[in-house]
Motif scaffolding. Structure first.
Motif: not given
Length: 514
Positions: A139-158, A189-194, A242-244
Motif C-alpha cells: 500500500m505504501y509503495i502504491a501511494l508513492a507511485k501515485k505521488q510520482g516518487a522514485d521508488l529507488k529513493q523512498i526510504s523507511g522500515t517495515i 523484492y525490495c532489494s531490486k525495487e525499493v 540484504f544485510a544492509k
C-alpha cells in the motif's frame, strides 16, 4: 573542517577518547562496540521518530502533521489489532478493537488519507506491522507511485519480524514456514525495487515488554536475526546486499547502565554473527537500531513520574548509540497519549540532543571500568542463550519447542514477585505511594470508528472494478501455491483496491492459520 565543540566553560570536546584497552575498538570500525559511525551524533543526531496512530486515517493524519510541525524527524505508524492480524474493520472479530491501539487500515484508500499532504519522498516512515507487513508495504509503495516518487529513493522500515510474534506478542496469522516465505519475499523484492527500504526491524522490544530480562532480549533478538539471515541465504540472496537493509528495534528499560551496555554488546555480537555467515562488507556487519522507551515500565499511579522514567531511558538509549528513538507519553499506562503528552515526549529528546552535551563526543562512557565489564558480561550471558538455541536448530525450532516463551514467562513471573514482595522498588506503586484522583483528560477512541470504517469499505467496494479485484486475488492464490515471490501480486491487488482482509484471506486459503 568540522565545527569546534566546547563545554559551556569553553573546554574543547574531542570526537573520541581512548584508553589503551579501547584503542582497538574505534567507532565506525569492526566490531562497532563504540558505534556504527565514526562521528556518531557529532555528524547528525538520531532520528526523533514518534510512534503514532489511532482511530481513523483522517485523525492519525492530523497527529502526523502536528508532530512534524513540532520537529519530529520521521513518522512511525501504529496499526490497530484487526489490521495487524488481517481482518477488515467490518469483520465480526474486529468488533471492539477498530482504531483502538493504532490506526485502522482497510484498503489503499486509507493509506492515501493517512499520508494526505505528506510527500513520501521527503520523509522516512517506520511501520510497526508483521503478519500483514507485505500488504501494508505494498500500500505504501502504491501511494508513492501515485505521488510520482522514485521508488529507488523512498526510504523507511517495515517491522516484518514474525518470529518474535510467536515468542512474545501473538499477532501472527500463518504457520512459521509460510510466514518466513513472506518475509524473504519482501527481502528479495525490495532489494531490486525499493533498495533504500529497511526490509525488517528485528524486534527485542516486544520480547522485553512480555517480561524478559535485558540478557534475554539481547539473546533472543540476535538469535532471531541469525535465523532471518540464514533464511535469506537459503533463498540465494547476497548477505552483503540484504544485510544492509536489516535493522533492529530495542527496548530501553529502567536500569540505566545495563541498558547502555546491552546496546554496545548487541553491536559487537551482530558484527561477529554477520561476519561468521559470510558478510565482508562493513555495511552488512553493522547493527542499526531504533529504540523505544519501555512501555511496561510506565505506571498508572503518579503518572507524571513517567516523564522522569522516560527521560532516564531516553538518555541511556542515546549514550548506547541508537539511530532513532521514540519516547513514550507519560499517560500511556492509562490511555493512548494525549497531544500534550506526545509533545513532552518529543521535547525530552530535543533537550537531550541540544542541551545535555550527551551528543558532543562518541561513546562518552567508553573506558569506564563498570560499562566495559558490564558490556562483556552481557555478551557472555547472551551468547550462552544463543548457543543453546543454535543447538536446538535455531529460533524456529526453539519457538516450536516453547523454549523462548517459557524463559520469558519465568522472568516475567520473577520480576512481578519481586515487585509484590517489595524486593524491587517501583516508586509510587510499592513505595512512596499516596492517594490520588484519576488522571483527567484521558484520550479514548470511540467505538463509532468501526461504523465509519465499515461505510468507507462499502464505498470502496462499490466504486472499484470488482471483476479486476477477483482476477487479481485469483492470481495471488495461484502464485502462492506455486512458490513465486508474492510481492508483485499483492501490490497488484492493493492497486485495484482489494481490502487488507481480502488479501489476507486469500493467503489463509493457501497457508492456513497458526
Amino acid at each position: 573542517m568540522s565545527k569546534k565543540i566546547t563545554t559551556t566553560s569553553g573546554i574543547e570536546i574531542k570526537e573520541v577518547y581512548c584508553t589503551p584497552s579501547a584503542m582497538n575498538e574505534l567507532p565506525g570500525e569492526f566490531p562497532f562496540t563504540r558505534g556504527i559511525q565514526k562521528d556518531m551524533y557529532r555528524g547528525r543526531p538520531w532520528t526523533m521518530r514518534q510512534y503514532a496512530g489511532f482511530s481513523t486515517a483522517e485523525e492519525s493524519n492530523k497527529r502526523y502533521h502536528y508532530l512534524l510541525s513540532q520537529g519530529t524527524m520521521g513518522l512511525s505508524v501504529a496499526f490497530d489489532l484487526p489490521t495487524q492480524i488481517g481482518y477488515d474493520s467490518d469483520h465480526e472479530l474486529a468488533e471492539g478493537e477498530v482504531g483502538k491501539v493504532g490506526v485502522a487500515i482497510d484498503s489503499l484508500k486509507d493509506i492515501e488519507i493517512l499520508f494526505d499532504g505528506i510527500e513520501l519522498k521527503n520523509i522516512t516512515t517506520s511501520m510497526t506491522i508483521n503478519a500483514t507487513a507485505p500488504i501494508l508495504l505494498a500500500m505504501y509503495i502504491a501511494l508513492a507511485k501515485k505521488q510520482g516518487a522514485d521508488l529507488k529513493q523512498i526510504s523507511g522500515t517495515i517491522q516484518n519480524d514474525i518470529l518474535k510474534e510467536y515468542a512474545a506478542r501473538g499477532t501472527y496469522i500463518y504457520p512459521p514456514e509460510a510466514s518466513m516465505r513472506l518475509i524473504t519475499d519482501v527481502f528479495e523484492y525490495c532489494s531490486k525495487e525499493v533498495p533504500k527500504w529497511n526490509t525488517i526491524s528485528i524486534s527485542g522490544y516486544h520480547i522485553r515488554e512480555a517480561g524478559s530480562t535485558a540478557v534475554q532480549e539481547l539473546a533472543f533478538t540476535l538469535a532471531n536475526g541469525k535465523t532471518y539471515l540464514k533464511a535469506a541465504l537459503d533463498k540465494g540472496l547476497d548477505i552483503n546486499v540484504f544485510a544492509k537493509r536489516l535493522s533492529f528495534f530495542f527496548n530501553c528499560h529502567n536500569n540505566f547502565f545495563e541498558e547502555i551496555a546491552k546496546f554496545r554488546a548487541a553491536r559487537r555480537m551482530w558484527a561477529h554473527i554477520t561476519k561468521g555467515l559470510g558478510a565482508t562488507d562493513t555495511g552488512a556487519q553493522k547493527l542499526r537500531f531504533h529504540t523505544q522507551t519501555g512501555g511496561s515500565t510506565l505506571t498508572a499511579q503518579q503518572p507524571m513520574n513517567n516523564i522522569v522514567r522516560v527521560s532516564n531511558q531516553a538518555l541511556a538509549a542515546v549514550l548506547g548509540g541508537t539511530q532513532s528513538l521514540h519516547t513514550n507519553g507519560y499517560d500511556e499506562a492509562i490511555s493512548l497519549p494525549t497531544e500534550a503528552a506526545a509533545k513532552i515526549a518529543l521535547r525530552t529528546q530535543q533537550i537531550i540532543a541540544f542541551e545535555s552535551g550527551a551528543t558532543d563526543t562518541v561513546d562518552p562512557l567508553a573506558g569506564s571500568y563498570f560499562i566495559e565489564a558490564l558490556t562483556n558480561e552481557l555478551e557472555i550471558a547472551a551468547q550462552h542463550y544463543i548457543d543453546k538455541i543454535d543447538a536446538m536448530g535455531g529460533s524456529v525450532k526453539a519457538i516450536e519447542q516453547d523454549y523462548m516463551q517459557q524463559e520469558i514467562a519465568a522472568s516475567a513471573y520473577q520480576y512481578q514477585n519481586e515487585i509484590e514482595n517489595g524486593e524491587r522498588i517501583l516508586v509510587g506503586v510499592n513505595k512512596f505511594a499516596e492517594p490520588e484522583a484519576p488522571l483527567q483528560n484521558v484520550f479514548r477512541v470511540d467505538d463509532s470508528i468501526r461504523k465509519k470504517q465499515t461505510e468507507k469499505i462499502a464505498l470502496v467496494k462499490s466504486s472499484r472494478d470488482n471483476d479486476a479485484v477477483k482476477q487479481s486475488l485469483a492470481k495471488l492464490r495461484t502464485n502462492a501455491l506455486e512458490k513465486q515471490n508474492l510481492m508483485p501480486f499483492i501490490l497488484d491487488s492493493v492497486e485495484k483496491y482489494a481490502t487488507l482482509g481480502e488479501i489476507a484471506d486469500t493467503l489463509r486459503s493457501v497457508f492456513g492459520e497458526y
